[in-house]
Design a protein around this motif. Sequence first.
Motif, PDB file in Angstrom:
ATOM      1  N   LEU A 169      -6.765   9.778   5.080  1.00 15.50           N
ATOM      2  CA  LEU A 169      -7.181  10.114   3.914  1.00 15.50           C
ATOM      3  C   LEU A 169      -7.994   9.028   3.119  1.00 15.50           C
ATOM      4  O   LEU A 169      -8.653   9.035   2.387  1.00 15.50           O
ATOM      5  CB  LEU A 169      -6.007  10.946   3.112  1.00 15.50           C
ATOM      6  CG  LEU A 169      -6.624  11.600   2.006  1.00 15.50           C
ATOM      7  CD1 LEU A 169      -7.773  12.516   2.344  1.00 15.50           C
ATOM      8  CD2 LEU A 169      -5.524  12.507   1.370  1.00 15.50           C
ATOM      9  N   ALA A 170      -6.923   7.801   3.076  1.00 17.71           N
ATOM     10  CA  ALA A 170      -7.427   6.777   2.510  1.00 17.71           C
ATOM     11  C   ALA A 170      -6.876   5.622   3.300  1.00 17.71           C
ATOM     12  O   ALA A 170      -5.904   5.929   3.780  1.00 17.71           O
ATOM     13  CB  ALA A 170      -6.703   6.627   1.176  1.00 17.71           C
ATOM     14  N   LYS A 171      -7.575   4.547   3.078  1.00 19.49           N
ATOM     15  CA  LYS A 171      -7.137   3.172   3.924  1.00 19.49           C
ATOM     16  C   LYS A 171      -7.248   1.844   3.085  1.00 19.49           C
ATOM     17  O   LYS A 171      -8.217   1.661   2.445  1.00 19.49           O
ATOM     18  CB  LYS A 171      -8.208   3.221   5.038  1.00 19.49           C
ATOM     19  CG  LYS A 171      -7.740   2.941   6.419  1.00 19.49           C
ATOM     20  CD  LYS A 171      -8.540   2.791   7.651  1.00 19.49           C
ATOM     21  CE  LYS A 171      -8.323   1.671   8.561  1.00 19.49           C
ATOM     22  NZ  LYS A 171      -9.379   1.452   9.461  1.00 19.49           N
ATOM     23  N   ALA A 172      -6.131   1.355   2.986  1.00 20.02           N
ATOM     24  CA  ALA A 172      -5.951   0.168   2.299  1.00 20.02           C
ATOM     25  C   ALA A 172      -4.648  -0.543   2.503  1.00 20.02           C
ATOM     26  O   ALA A 172      -3.547   0.205   2.701  1.00 20.02           O
ATOM     27  CB  ALA A 172      -6.062   0.655   0.454  1.00 20.02           C
ATOM     28  N   LYS A 173      -4.804  -1.727   2.401  1.00 18.98           N
ATOM     29  CA  LYS A 173      -3.557  -2.581   2.284  1.00 18.98           C
ATOM     30  C   LYS A 173      -3.783  -3.824   1.208  1.00 18.98           C
ATOM     31  O   LYS A 173      -4.816  -4.003   1.008  1.00 18.98           O
ATOM     32  CB  LYS A 173      -3.506  -3.520   3.885  1.00 18.98           C
ATOM     33  CG  LYS A 173      -2.845  -2.622   4.908  1.00 18.98           C
ATOM     34  CD  LYS A 173      -2.740  -3.764   6.200  1.00 18.98           C
ATOM     35  CE  LYS A 173      -2.949  -2.907   7.426  1.00 18.98           C
ATOM     36  NZ  LYS A 173      -3.514  -3.643   8.437  1.00 18.98           N
ATOM     37  N   GLY A 174      -2.610  -4.213   0.764  1.00 12.63           N
ATOM     38  CA  GLY A 174      -2.556  -5.231  -0.197  1.00 12.63           C
ATOM     39  C   GLY A 174      -2.794  -4.440  -1.583  1.00 12.63           C
ATOM     40  O   GLY A 174      -3.537  -5.173  -2.624  1.00 12.63           O
ATOM     41  N   LEU A 175      -2.373  -3.386  -2.111  1.00 16.83           N
ATOM     42  CA  LEU A 175      -2.893  -2.566  -3.205  1.00 16.83           C
ATOM     43  C   LEU A 175      -1.238  -2.900  -4.013  1.00 16.83           C
ATOM     44  O   LEU A 175      -0.444  -3.013  -3.723  1.00 16.83           O
ATOM     45  CB  LEU A 175      -2.972  -1.325  -3.081  1.00 16.83           C
ATOM     46  CG  LEU A 175      -4.239  -0.848  -2.325  1.00 16.83           C
ATOM     47  CD1 LEU A 175      -4.264   0.727  -2.370  1.00 16.83           C
ATOM     48  CD2 LEU A 175      -5.472  -1.378  -2.639  1.00 16.83           C
ATOM     49  N   VAL A 176      -1.417  -2.583  -5.447  1.00 14.24           N
ATOM     50  CA  VAL A 176      -0.550  -2.730  -6.343  1.00 14.24           C
ATOM     51  C   VAL A 176      -0.772  -1.936  -7.461  1.00 14.24           C
ATOM     52  O   VAL A 176      -2.298  -2.065  -7.943  1.00 14.24           O
ATOM     53  CB  VAL A 176       0.046  -4.031  -6.629  1.00 14.24           C
ATOM     54  CG1 VAL A 176      -1.116  -4.929  -7.721  1.00 14.24           C
ATOM     55  CG2 VAL A 176       1.661  -4.317  -7.427  1.00 14.24           C
TER      56      VAL A 176
END
Lengths: 343, 798
Positions: free
Chosen positions: B39-46
């Motif tokens: 649905l969404a793709k991300a690494k390294g969020l805050v």
Amino acid sequence: MIDKIKEIARDAEKKIANAENIEELNKLQLLYLSKKSTLMSFMSEMKNLVGEERAKFGQLINSVKQDITKRIEEKKKILEAKALEEKLKKEVIDISLPGYNYQKGTKHLFQRVVDEVSDIFIGMGYQIAEGKEVEEDHFNFELLNVPKDHPARDMQDSFFIDETKLLRSQTSPVQAHVMLEKNGKGPIKIISPGKVYRRDDDATHSHQFGQIEGLVIDEHVSMSDLLGTLELFVKKMFGEKREIRMRPSYFPFTEPSVEVDISCFECGGKGCPLCKHTGWIEILGAGMVHPNVLKMCGFDEKKYQGFAFGIGIERVAMLRYGVDDIRRFYTNDMRFNEQFHKE
Amino acid sequence: MIISLNLLKQFVDLNDIDLSYLLHKLTFSGLEVEGVHHLAKAKGLVIGEILSVKNHNDSDHLHILEVDEGEKYGIKQIVCGAKNVKEHLKVIVARDGAIIGNDDVKITKSKIRGVESYGMCCSLEELGVDKSLLSEKQCSGIEELDENAPVGEEDVLHYLGLDDVLIEINVLANRSDCLALYSFAKEVSALLNRKLNIPYYEIKANRKSSYKVSSKSEYCKQFSLRVVRNIKVKKSPIWLQVALRSEGIRSINNIVDIGNYVMLLTGRPIHMYDINKINSQEFVVRDDLNLPFIALDEKEYQIQEGDLVVTDKENPLCLAGIMGGLNCAIDDNSCDIAIECASFSNVKVRRTSTRLGLASDSSSRFVKGINPKNDKEALELASYLLQELADASIFEEIVTYDVREKEDRHIACSFSYINHRLGTSIAKEKMEEVFKALNIDITLLDEDNFLALPPEYRIDLKCDADLSEEIFRIIGLEEIKPTLPLIPMTLGGLNPFQKKKRLIREHLVSLNLNEVLTYTLINENVKDECALLTLDEECYKVKNPMTIEHSVIRKSLLASLFDVVKYNNDHQKEDVAIFETSLIETKTHSFESLGIVLKGHKFEQGLLNIREYNFYDILGIFESILTMLGINKNRLKFQSLEDNIYFHPFRSLKVYLNNKLVGVMGELHPTYMKKKDLKNTYALEIDLSSLCEVKSASLKMESISKYPFVTRDYAFVIKKEVNFALIEKTIKKYTSSLIKNVEIFDVYEGEHVANSYKSIALRLTYGSNDHTLVEKEISEIENKAISALSSLGGELRK
């Protein structure tokens, strides 16, 4: 006199050796060997001689005559060979020019695939059944277990001509015709190649395209026979190393229904753009003939069973020959058509 | 359909199940996985909070932000171009090193117009969420998080409910049950042998029903209704928004969302009415109305007799199963509503929907087929959700109209039948296990025979073959080993016509012609062109063509072939020799046609030796086909084609077989060539079906004469219009069978020959099979031949 003869012999030897062509040689022949020649005229002198002298004289003349004859023959051979050689030299042509045109034309790729597939199945004892393209709704749908208002009709948007007639949307109606003709009696083993029509047009769909339908009916025909038959076909068509697998699917006229994939012939199953990195390519749909279809087409569904399959002609051709757009089949650009020339 | 993995997990235990194993199982049981998306793709969020906003000196739109990223990361400077930045806004921050979106964009710290930026504030679109699921506001700036969002939270996707995997399934036409998430979960539970967790709610009615329901149409045999009062229309809670978003449905408000959610889970379309807008205490389904109707989409539709409509007895309230009416639609002030759950005939819904060009999620589900029995389950689920999410407090009793006949859904089958059909030897215990997992009740009748009762949602299971498919798709694939049919011998091969057709095609290819394939459907404007074989026949027209270019079934192949020639001419190929065989079907007759077109030059030896095609090329090809078919030219009648606009009047032929026109050929008419933008073009079209039916004498050796034949040459002058066929025919008529052959070897017009005359050189062959002809015999026949020529006005040249 003897000296004179010897002189003639020497003279002849020299002239023959120096002769430059056949005509000159023929003249020398007349000069030395005709009855009126000097040499021959000496023969008449013979009667004035006797005994050993006469014999010796005769032998001399004969040997000179034979010698001249031989020399002329030999020289003739040499001159003739020389003349021939000169003649041939004058006849030189450029053998690197193109030959006269006895080339074949090219079968259309679509027909080529139809013929190839037909030959494979003919080898297995199948006959070719063909049908009309303007078909009754009854045959195109109803006898194939797709009654009016069946949702499966939406799977195939057809070209209608009137309430009851349409351009066939599949080659399956040929199945129904063949079964009805057989009057409930097996075995049936047919394929039916032909054109079909659906309201669809893009790089992978054309409103007109080809299908090859297969149908086998008898008392003990099973799903495993379908698998075996298709495996044999695929190996013949795409190479001995090809494997096949079935995936459950749905068609109204078969139950169970399957989609059949073959191991990718481009990468051998490792994954590549052609097989979308799955190692498998979908090539046909198939299944066991639905009991309703058997029943409606005059067969006792308790006694008989059978399988059917449908192959997309352009799909097979596109995969096998790397064709990028289905519309190429119908554009008939000779630069495309003529590529499939080799037998 | 799209399955949200997170949603699915609520109803079936998928703990520790490997995703790829699940996908494989689905595909190989008939639920083909067509795609898997995050649905969404991300690494390294805050999650961060903007502490201050300053304008960038060097830019008219960039801002320099101070963002608090929580205890772990502290306060960072970020340059951001979004318009909606403001102090204390909670935002999603992609930190230095983050990878975001479907294209795996890497975020690194960098200088933006001279100012250090340690990351990026993101919109949901940048995280890979499909635009269609986002509002305009969400698309135009960075995502504005709730004011309570926890600063420093690193699992941002989970916090937002975006950590979901969407599985795209191609639900087959017979498995509409799987369009309901509950049924899909049941299928998964059977496939993986995992526990189901489907809740069942029941809301106790606290009032008697104030409405009556009925149907006057045989196409609606069940209609159930519950009135719920005191609801509040408001925003849906996040979990419901997320659940719908995963399935590709945009959240509207709690009431609409509940309707969609119930349909999603149970597969049953439900419809809700604002009863305060209805002046009757009765819902009646009718199919006898003729009047206009304004639907929820604010467009007017004409209801016709035959359309199923839900009415208040008189006035339409809803196009049954398709779309509700604007007159009783739920709005922000709605308070008391009625929920409908009915069984409308899929035939009727399909017809009305197709006719009006109006489709909805609801109509599509009706058309594909719904579970006919879970109406109560759907109403109860809706009631429960209304109680929980819309503060509903008054629930009237469910009222039901149901006149459906009870049908016996038992299927008689046997284990041996299934093995016989599949070609397997699966143990019956294993089959029983499969049936149990699929909720199919088995009653054993004896060792082999049994009765099977499928669950109500499996509307596709009707006969023994259907049961064989269940075994096949769950365990059969691995059990089936390839075999070949053991059946009585059949003779394979082409039939005589197919054989002749293939030989002719191969012959034409060997003559250096290229085979082509063209469309059966052509433009109506060209339907009559060159269609001389089907001159007075009417062509089939398609009722629903895609374009005018392909709207009628052709009566002749030639127009299509000329298009091919033209296309190639336009693509640097001036010289074309092509053919096609194809079925021609008109309203009165059908036959296999062969069309040939020769255009331009024949290349005898590259460019060294080329010549223009001429009439005798096309004729020669035709003659070679006749020879192949064993048809003597004498059996056909040839006639010039004089009166037509497509062929050159004096360089063309019509061919008749038993008074039936079976072929036309020749040079194209100059006017027609001009119209088609062609030059030097020759065409042929023949009725292969008729020609292939001609019975030819069977092949048998003829004795070859032992006696020499004599040939003699004659030159004579004759009127121009006397053609060779007439000369040959007349000579043969006047003389005896001792003339074996009449050949022409020169034709001359010009100097030394009078104006309207031509000089012809003939070679006659004389011979007999039983003796050598003597001079007296020859000169006798010769004289006859010469007098035959005289009778045509011919005069021997001395």
